[in-house]
Design an enzyme around this catalytic site. Structure first.
Site, PDB file in Angstrom:
ATOM      1  N   PRO A   1      -1.135 -13.285  19.136  1.00 44.33           N
ATOM      2  CG  PRO A   1      -2.882 -13.586  20.634  1.00 44.33           C
ATOM      3  CD  PRO A   1      -1.790 -14.334  19.931  1.00 44.33           C
TER       4      PRO A   1
ATOM      5  CD  GLU B   1       5.672 -19.938  28.373  1.00 49.56           C
ATOM      6  OE1 GLU B   1       5.888 -21.076  28.866  1.00 49.56           O
ATOM      7  OE2 GLU B   1       4.876 -19.120  28.875  1.00 49.56           O
TER       8      GLU B   1
HETATM    9  C1  DQA Z   1       3.332 -11.323  26.298  1.00 46.27           C
HETATM   10  C2  DQA Z   1       2.664 -11.323  27.683  1.00 46.27           C
HETATM   11  C3  DQA Z   1       1.203 -11.702  27.584  1.00 46.27           C
HETATM   12  O1  DQA Z   1       0.605 -11.718  28.872  1.00 46.27           O
HETATM   13  C4  DQA Z   1       0.463 -10.689  26.745  1.00 46.27           C
HETATM   14  O2  DQA Z   1      -0.893 -11.052  26.591  1.00 46.27           O
HETATM   15  C5  DQA Z   1       1.116 -10.476  25.413  1.00 46.27           C
HETATM   16  C6  DQA Z   1       2.578 -10.444  25.326  1.00 46.27           C
HETATM   17  C7  DQA Z   1       4.789 -10.823  26.359  1.00 46.27           C
HETATM   18  O3  DQA Z   1       5.499 -10.978  25.368  1.00 46.27           O
HETATM   19  O4  DQA Z   1       5.206 -10.217  27.366  1.00 46.27           O
HETATM   20  O5  DQA Z   1       0.447 -10.258  24.413  1.00 46.27           O
HETATM   21  O6  DQA Z   1       3.373 -12.659  25.815  1.00 46.27           O
END
Ligand code: DQA
Length: 146
Positions: A9, A98
């Protein structure tokens, strides 16, 4: 080797969204660059982005039928909430990386908890969009059979 890239998202807003945190590169640029990098290494990268948790789960399930060997995932805010996506990744048993553009472990406390980090092959957090490239190259060197 076929690699699935999942962006969750709000990542469709990259380039416009909170540029001080996420930079000014848009998602299409990231995807095109990664597809090119994958093909240079004889691999295919399939990118998807969705804002819906159930669609991420469905894509992970589908990966079993489409010969996906590795998943790269930036789950966005679902990182901190989604046991369902965690269970899907465990369920298909496909190795995954991740990725976070920002350093989630150095931001607000509610971002410190990840439901993925303990089961990911590796975590790239806080490297900006280069984190995607690093994850892809590591996945290729670890999992591509010559
Ligand atoms: C994210 C970090 C998450 O906490 C945040 O909600 C995002 C982007 C990042 O790529 O730094 O939407 O995954």
């Amino acid at each position: 080797m076929k690699i699935l890239l999942i962006n969750g998202p709000n990542l469709n807003l990259l380039g416009k969204r909170e540029a001080d945190i996420y930079g000014d590169v848009d998602l299409e640029t990231i995807e095109v660059n990664l597809m090119r990098l994958a093909s240079l290494h004889g691999c295919e990268l399939v990118p998807i982005q969705t804002n819906a948790e159930h669609e991420i789960i469905d894509e992970i399930h589908l990966a079993l039928d489409t010969d996906i060997e590795v998943i790269l995932i930036n789950p966005g805010a679902f990182t901190h909430t989604s046991i369902a996506i965690r269970d899907a990744l465990l369920g298909v048993n496909i190795p995954f990386y991740e990725i976070h553009i920002s350093d989630v472990f150095a931001r607000e406390e509610f971002r410190h908890k990840s439901f993925f980090s303990d089961i990911a092959i590796n975590v790239f957090s806080g490297l900006g969009v280069e984190g995607y490239e690093k994850a892809l190259l590591e996945a290729i060197s670890k999992f591509k059979r010559s």
